[in-house]
Design an enzyme around this catalytic site. Structure first.
Site, PDB file in Angstrom:
ATOM      1  N   LYS A 192     -13.807  -9.366 -13.504  1.00  0.00           N
ATOM      2  CA  LYS A 192     -14.938 -10.205 -13.907  1.00  0.00           C
ATOM      3  C   LYS A 192     -14.427 -11.263 -14.877  1.00  0.00           C
ATOM      4  O   LYS A 192     -13.886 -10.941 -15.930  1.00  0.00           O
ATOM      5  CB  LYS A 192     -16.011  -9.347 -14.568  1.00  0.00           C
ATOM      6  CG  LYS A 192     -17.182 -10.161 -15.091  1.00  0.00           C
ATOM      7  CD  LYS A 192     -18.304  -9.281 -15.604  1.00  0.00           C
ATOM      8  CE  LYS A 192     -19.438 -10.131 -16.156  1.00  0.00           C
ATOM      9  NZ  LYS A 192     -20.549  -9.327 -16.668  1.00  0.00           N
ATOM     10  N   LYS A 245     -15.888 -11.213  -9.425  1.00  0.00           N
ATOM     11  CA  LYS A 245     -17.048 -11.981  -9.874  1.00  0.00           C
ATOM     12  C   LYS A 245     -16.608 -13.115 -10.774  1.00  0.00           C
ATOM     13  O   LYS A 245     -15.802 -12.872 -11.663  1.00  0.00           O
ATOM     14  CB  LYS A 245     -17.971 -11.028 -10.639  1.00  0.00           C
ATOM     15  CG  LYS A 245     -19.200 -11.664 -11.190  1.00  0.00           C
ATOM     16  CD  LYS A 245     -19.947 -10.648 -11.996  1.00  0.00           C
ATOM     17  CE  LYS A 245     -21.123 -11.347 -12.634  1.00  0.00           C
ATOM     18  NZ  LYS A 245     -21.775 -10.535 -13.619  1.00  0.00           N
TER      19      LYS A 245
HETATM   20  C1  PBG Z   1     -23.545  -8.890 -17.870  1.00  0.00           C
HETATM   21  C2  PBG Z   1     -23.737  -9.535 -16.580  1.00  0.00           C
HETATM   22  C3  PBG Z   1     -23.719 -10.906 -16.348  1.00  0.00           C
HETATM   23  C4  PBG Z   1     -23.949 -11.085 -14.997  1.00  0.00           C
HETATM   24  C5  PBG Z   1     -24.131  -9.830 -14.417  1.00  0.00           C
HETATM   25  N1  PBG Z   1     -23.973  -8.877 -15.427  1.00  0.00           N
HETATM   26  C6  PBG Z   1     -23.581 -12.041 -17.279  1.00  0.00           C
HETATM   27  C7  PBG Z   1     -22.503 -12.109 -18.250  1.00  0.00           C
HETATM   28  O1  PBG Z   1     -21.513 -11.389 -18.198  1.00  0.00           O
HETATM   29  O2  PBG Z   1     -22.651 -12.931 -19.148  1.00  0.00           O
HETATM   30  C8  PBG Z   1     -24.006 -12.404 -14.311  1.00  0.00           C
HETATM   31  C9  PBG Z   1     -24.684 -12.445 -13.008  1.00  0.00           C
HETATM   32  C10 PBG Z   1     -25.035 -13.806 -12.565  1.00  0.00           C
HETATM   33  O3  PBG Z   1     -24.694 -14.819 -13.193  1.00  0.00           O
HETATM   34  O4  PBG Z   1     -25.702 -13.887 -11.529  1.00  0.00           O
HETATM   35  N2  PBG Z   1     -24.091  -7.648 -17.958  1.00  0.00           N
END
Ligand code: PBG
Length: 325
Positions: A192, A245
């Site tokens: 991520k 991601k």
């Molecule tokens: C954090 C989380 C995020 C997303 C999913 N889980 C945001 C982040 O890490 O700031 C992003 C998902 C998206 O942008 O569609 N728990």
């Protein structure tokens, strides 16, 4: 001329026959935001067409997803209260836990995946608890483990930790096993990246406005080999599936991970990817459906086995109508 590439492009029947990437509704996962409160059906400004629901209104949305032939949803919680410790995340009566219980009753046929993270629940907005200005990795682990266990106890079929703390997959696996949930899989957000593509999500999940950034725990987007390291660590710790991601700017990472692992690989096409397409389409600059089809196929072509996408319903329709296949 002996070789003519065009022979295999001469008509739709032949083109469809030799297609290398086929996409299936079975592989689509739809993310949904559930907010604490009553009677809520609120469109998310930054994500036109996506809504926050409360537990009492989400049933219709879940049914729509199931009726579209999508088999899985990922639930994100938007709590009424936040605190330093993110206690709403691991409260047996937290918003996700309530949502899971109700969803499994109302629309039992879907596979429910719980997002395991603290950022929607902490007053400071970080994905773990703080020590000074930085996130305390090891103190966060037991809280993530409790979050996972309470979600599964409430009915979650799978948990997906998105916090990017080190060692969280092992902590969650051990806690689930101890609680008797040995058969519940973990889909780890293994690679991520710290990404500006999450911008609209932060409005959607109410986790915006935090100080600083997430660069001490999410990955630097300049790195590819590090993604392999992160994925391998998570698999060793017990991840049953791994995720990359965001998706669209990370197709090389999806392919890399696909080549070096033997577990299912998910890709999350995140909020910013959705909102960019929506905005360009609303401005009349692109044809939305064609772009959605082409980008989704590219994610699967890159190697994703599953895709988490806000366009899941539209994609399902396109698959049904034969527009993509
Ligand atoms: C954090 C989380 C995020 C997303 C999913 N889980 C945001 C982040 O890490 O700031 C992003 C998902 C998206 O942008 O569609 N728990």
């Amino acid at each position: 001329m002996i070789k003519r590439g065009r022979r295999l492009r001469m008509n739709a029947d032949i083109r469809d026959m030799v297609r290398e990437t086929r996409i299936s509704k079975d592989a689509l996962i739809y993310p949904l935001f559930i907010e604490e409160g009553k009677g809520i059906i609120k469109e998310i400004n930054a994500m036109p067409g996506q809504y926050r629901y409360s537990v009492d209104t989400m049933g219709k949305a879940l049914e729509e997803v199931a009726d579209a032939g999508i088999r899985s949803v990922m639930l994100f919680g938007v709590p009424a209260h936040k605190d330093e410790q993110g206690s709403g995340a691991y409260d047996e009566n937290g918003i996700i836990q309530q949502a899971m219980r109700q969803a499994k009753k109302e629309v039992p046929d879907l596979v429910y995946i719980g997002d395991v993270c603290m950022c929607e629940y902490t007053s400071h907005g970080h994905c773990g608890i703080l020590k000074g200005d930085s996130v305390d990795n090891d103190k966060t682990l037991p809280l993530l483990a409790r979050t996972a266990v309470t979600q599964v106890a409430a009915g979650a079929d799978m948990v997906a930790p998105s916090d990017m703390m080190d060692g969280r997959v092992r902590a969650i696996r051990e806690a689930l096993d101890q609680a008797g949930f040995t058969d519940t899989p973990i889909m780890s957000y293994a690679a991520k990246y710290a990404s500006a593509f999450y911008g609209p999500f932060r409005e959607a999940a109410g986790s915006c406005g935090f100080k600083g950034n997430r660069k001490t725990y999410q990955m630097d987007f300049h790195n590819r080999r590090e993604a392999v390291k992160e994925v391998m660590m998570d698999i060793e710790e017990g991840a049953d599936m791994v995720m990359v991601k965001p998706a669209l700017s990370y197709l090389d990472i999806i392919r890399e991970i696909k080549n070096v692992t033997n577990v299912p690989v998910a890709a999350y096409s995140v909020s910013g990817e959705y909102s960019m397409i929506k905005a360009a389409a609303a401005a009349g600059m692109i044809d939305e459906g064609s772009i959605v089809a082409e980008t989704a196929v590219s994610v699967f072509r890159a190697g994703a086995d599953m895709m988490i996408t806000y366009y899941a319903k539209e994609l399902a329709e396109m698959i049904d109508s034969g527009r993509i296949g």
